[in-house]
Design a protein around this motif. Sequence first.
Motif, PDB file in Angstrom:
ATOM      1  N   ALA A  41      57.454  65.670  41.881  1.00 16.33           N
ATOM      2  CA  ALA A  41      57.519  64.510  40.984  1.00 16.33           C
ATOM      3  C   ALA A  41      58.313  63.374  41.619  1.00 16.33           C
ATOM      4  O   ALA A  41      57.936  62.202  41.511  1.00 16.33           O
ATOM      5  CB  ALA A  41      58.138  64.922  39.651  1.00 16.33           C
ATOM      6  N   VAL A  42      59.390  63.712  42.302  1.00 14.83           N
ATOM      7  CA  VAL A  42      60.219  62.681  42.937  1.00 14.83           C
ATOM      8  C   VAL A  42      59.457  61.984  44.064  1.00 14.83           C
ATOM      9  O   VAL A  42      59.488  60.753  44.167  1.00 14.83           O
ATOM     10  CB  VAL A  42      61.541  63.296  43.456  1.00 14.83           C
ATOM     11  N   ILE A  43      58.750  62.741  44.899  1.00 16.85           N
ATOM     12  CA  ILE A  43      58.017  62.106  46.006  1.00 16.85           C
ATOM     13  C   ILE A  43      56.894  61.215  45.470  1.00 16.85           C
ATOM     14  O   ILE A  43      56.627  60.146  46.022  1.00 16.85           O
ATOM     15  CB  ILE A  43      57.486  63.138  47.033  1.00 16.85           C
ATOM     16  N   LEU A  44      56.256  61.611  44.388  1.00 19.20           N
ATOM     17  CA  LEU A  44      55.219  60.766  43.794  1.00 19.20           C
ATOM     18  C   LEU A  44      55.817  59.487  43.206  1.00 19.20           C
ATOM     19  O   LEU A  44      55.248  58.406  43.346  1.00 19.20           O
ATOM     20  CB  LEU A  44      54.441  61.545  42.736  1.00 19.20           C
ATOM     21  N   LEU A  45      56.980  59.601  42.563  1.00 16.86           N
ATOM     22  CA  LEU A  45      57.643  58.420  42.014  1.00 16.86           C
ATOM     23  C   LEU A  45      58.073  57.472  43.133  1.00 16.86           C
ATOM     24  O   LEU A  45      57.908  56.248  43.021  1.00 16.86           O
ATOM     25  CB  LEU A  45      58.854  58.836  41.181  1.00 16.86           C
ATOM     26  N   ILE A  46      58.597  58.015  44.212  1.00 12.53           N
ATOM     27  CA  ILE A  46      59.004  57.187  45.349  1.00 12.53           C
ATOM     28  C   ILE A  46      57.797  56.469  45.948  1.00 12.53           C
ATOM     29  O   ILE A  46      57.860  55.279  46.273  1.00 12.53           O
ATOM     30  CB  ILE A  46      59.728  58.037  46.411  1.00 12.53           C
ATOM     31  N   SER A  47      56.682  57.176  46.087  1.00 14.18           N
ATOM     32  CA  SER A  47      55.471  56.564  46.641  1.00 14.18           C
ATOM     33  C   SER A  47      54.979  55.437  45.746  1.00 14.18           C
ATOM     34  O   SER A  47      54.644  54.343  46.225  1.00 14.18           O
ATOM     35  CB  SER A  47      54.373  57.614  46.788  1.00 14.18           C
ATOM     36  N   TYR A  48      54.937  55.671  44.449  1.00 11.33           N
ATOM     37  CA  TYR A  48      54.493  54.641  43.506  1.00 11.33           C
ATOM     38  C   TYR A  48      55.430  53.430  43.560  1.00 11.33           C
ATOM     39  O   TYR A  48      54.968  52.284  43.571  1.00 11.33           O
ATOM     40  CB  TYR A  48      54.441  55.217  42.093  1.00 11.33           C
ATOM     41  N   SER A  49      56.722  53.673  43.620  1.00  6.66           N
ATOM     42  CA  SER A  49      57.686  52.575  43.665  1.00  6.66           C
ATOM     43  C   SER A  49      57.555  51.769  44.950  1.00  6.66           C
ATOM     44  O   SER A  49      57.648  50.540  44.921  1.00  6.66           O
ATOM     45  CB  SER A  49      59.108  53.128  43.547  1.00  6.66           C
ATOM     46  N   ALA A  50      57.347  52.435  46.071  1.00  9.04           N
ATOM     47  CA  ALA A  50      57.206  51.729  47.350  1.00  9.04           C
ATOM     48  C   ALA A  50      55.983  50.816  47.337  1.00  9.04           C
ATOM     49  O   ALA A  50      56.039  49.674  47.795  1.00  9.04           O
ATOM     50  CB  ALA A  50      57.116  52.721  48.498  1.00  9.04           C
ATOM     51  N   ILE A  51      54.887  51.324  46.792  1.00 11.85           N
ATOM     52  CA  ILE A  51      53.674  50.512  46.707  1.00 11.85           C
ATOM     53  C   ILE A  51      53.903  49.331  45.772  1.00 11.85           C
ATOM     54  O   ILE A  51      53.498  48.196  46.065  1.00 11.85           O
ATOM     55  CB  ILE A  51      52.481  51.369  46.239  1.00 11.85           C
ATOM     56  N   GLY A  52      54.580  49.566  44.672  1.00 14.65           N
ATOM     57  CA  GLY A  52      54.873  48.487  43.724  1.00 14.65           C
ATOM     58  C   GLY A  52      55.749  47.410  44.321  1.00 14.65           C
ATOM     59  O   GLY A  52      55.498  46.213  44.138  1.00 14.65           O
ATOM     60  N   VAL A  53      56.771  47.803  45.064  1.00 11.60           N
ATOM     61  CA  VAL A  53      57.662  46.825  45.691  1.00 11.60           C
ATOM     62  C   VAL A  53      56.904  46.000  46.723  1.00 11.60           C
ATOM     63  O   VAL A  53      57.065  44.778  46.809  1.00 11.60           O
ATOM     64  CB  VAL A  53      58.875  47.531  46.334  1.00 11.60           C
ATOM     65  N   GLN A  54      56.041  46.639  47.514  1.00  9.71           N
ATOM     66  CA  GLN A  54      55.254  45.906  48.502  1.00  9.71           C
ATOM     67  C   GLN A  54      54.334  44.892  47.833  1.00  9.71           C
ATOM     68  O   GLN A  54      54.213  43.756  48.286  1.00  9.71           O
ATOM     69  CB  GLN A  54      54.421  46.872  49.334  1.00  9.71           C
ATOM     70  N   LYS A  55      53.709  45.292  46.738  1.00 11.91           N
ATOM     71  CA  LYS A  55      52.792  44.392  46.042  1.00 11.91           C
ATOM     72  C   LYS A  55      53.534  43.207  45.436  1.00 11.91           C
ATOM     73  O   LYS A  55      53.106  42.065  45.563  1.00 11.91           O
ATOM     74  CB  LYS A  55      52.032  45.136  44.955  1.00 11.91           C
ATOM     75  N   THR A  57      56.441  41.952  46.353  1.00 16.54           N
ATOM     76  CA  THR A  57      56.943  41.101  47.436  1.00 16.54           C
ATOM     77  C   THR A  57      55.828  40.228  47.999  1.00 16.54           C
ATOM     78  O   THR A  57      56.013  39.027  48.207  1.00 16.54           O
ATOM     79  CB  THR A  57      57.560  41.966  48.545  1.00 16.54           C
ATOM     80  N   ARG A  58      54.661  40.818  48.226  1.00 17.91           N
ATOM     81  CA  ARG A  58      53.530  40.049  48.754  1.00 17.91           C
ATOM     82  C   ARG A  58      53.077  38.985  47.755  1.00 17.91           C
ATOM     83  O   ARG A  58      52.829  37.841  48.126  1.00 17.91           O
ATOM     84  CB  ARG A  58      52.367  40.983  49.076  1.00 17.91           C
ATOM     85  N   ASP A  59      52.988  39.361  46.480  1.00 18.28           N
ATOM     86  CA  ASP A  59      52.565  38.404  45.460  1.00 18.28           C
ATOM     87  C   ASP A  59      53.547  37.251  45.328  1.00 18.28           C
ATOM     88  O   ASP A  59      53.142  36.099  45.178  1.00 18.28           O
ATOM     89  CB  ASP A  59      52.395  39.100  44.110  1.00 18.28           C
ATOM     90  N   ASN A  60      54.849  37.543  45.394  1.00 18.24           N
ATOM     91  CA  ASN A  60      55.849  36.477  45.320  1.00 18.24           C
ATOM     92  C   ASN A  60      55.743  35.533  46.509  1.00 18.24           C
ATOM     93  O   ASN A  60      55.865  34.319  46.355  1.00 18.24           O
ATOM     94  CB  ASN A  60      57.256  37.070  45.239  1.00 18.24           C
ATOM     95  N   ALA A  61      55.511  36.077  47.696  1.00 22.71           N
ATOM     96  CA  ALA A  61      55.366  35.228  48.881  1.00 22.71           C
ATOM     97  C   ALA A  61      54.124  34.338  48.759  1.00 22.71           C
ATOM     98  O   ALA A  61      54.174  33.147  49.091  1.00 22.71           O
ATOM     99  CB  ALA A  61      55.282  36.083  50.137  1.00 22.71           C
ATOM    100  N   GLU A  62      53.030  34.908  48.274  1.00 15.77           N
ATOM    101  CA  GLU A  62      51.814  34.108  48.094  1.00 15.77           C
ATOM    102  C   GLU A  62      52.020  33.038  47.026  1.00 15.77           C
ATOM    103  O   GLU A  62      51.547  31.909  47.180  1.00 15.77           O
ATOM    104  CB  GLU A  62      50.642  35.006  47.730  1.00 15.77           C
ATOM    105  N   ASP A  63      52.734  33.379  45.947  1.00 17.35           N
ATOM    106  CA  ASP A  63      53.013  32.393  44.901  1.00 17.35           C
ATOM    107  C   ASP A  63      53.858  31.248  45.445  1.00 17.35           C
ATOM    108  O   ASP A  63      53.623  30.082  45.112  1.00 17.35           O
ATOM    109  CB  ASP A  63      53.722  33.047  43.717  1.00 17.35           C
TER     110      ASP A  63
END
Length: 78
Positions: A41-55, A57-63
Motif C-alpha cells: 500500500a505504501v509503495i502504491l501511494l508513493i507512486s501515485y504521489s510522485a506522478i501527481g507531483v510531476q503533473k 509541476t508541469r501544469d504550473n510551468a505551462e500555466d
Amino acid sequence: MRNTGAFTIMSLAGLIIGYAMFFIGLYNAPFELNVKGYYIAVILLISYSAIGVQKVTRDNAEDNEIIAELESGRGIQG
C-alpha cells in the motif's frame, strides 16, 4: 512530443525494474502477510504521489508560460 522514444522507454524500464526489485525483496522478506500488505500500500501511494507531483509541476510551468505570453501580448507590465 517533448521526450524522445529512448527516454520514455528508459523511464518505463526503470519503473518496472524498481517495482520488480521491490516485490522480489518483499516476497523474500520474513514479514507477516499484513506487514507485506502495508508495504505494498505504501509503495502504491508513493507512486501515485510522485506522478501527481510531476503533473502539477508541469501544469504550473505551462500555466506560467501561457500567462507570460498573454501579458506580453497585451502589453501588461507586471
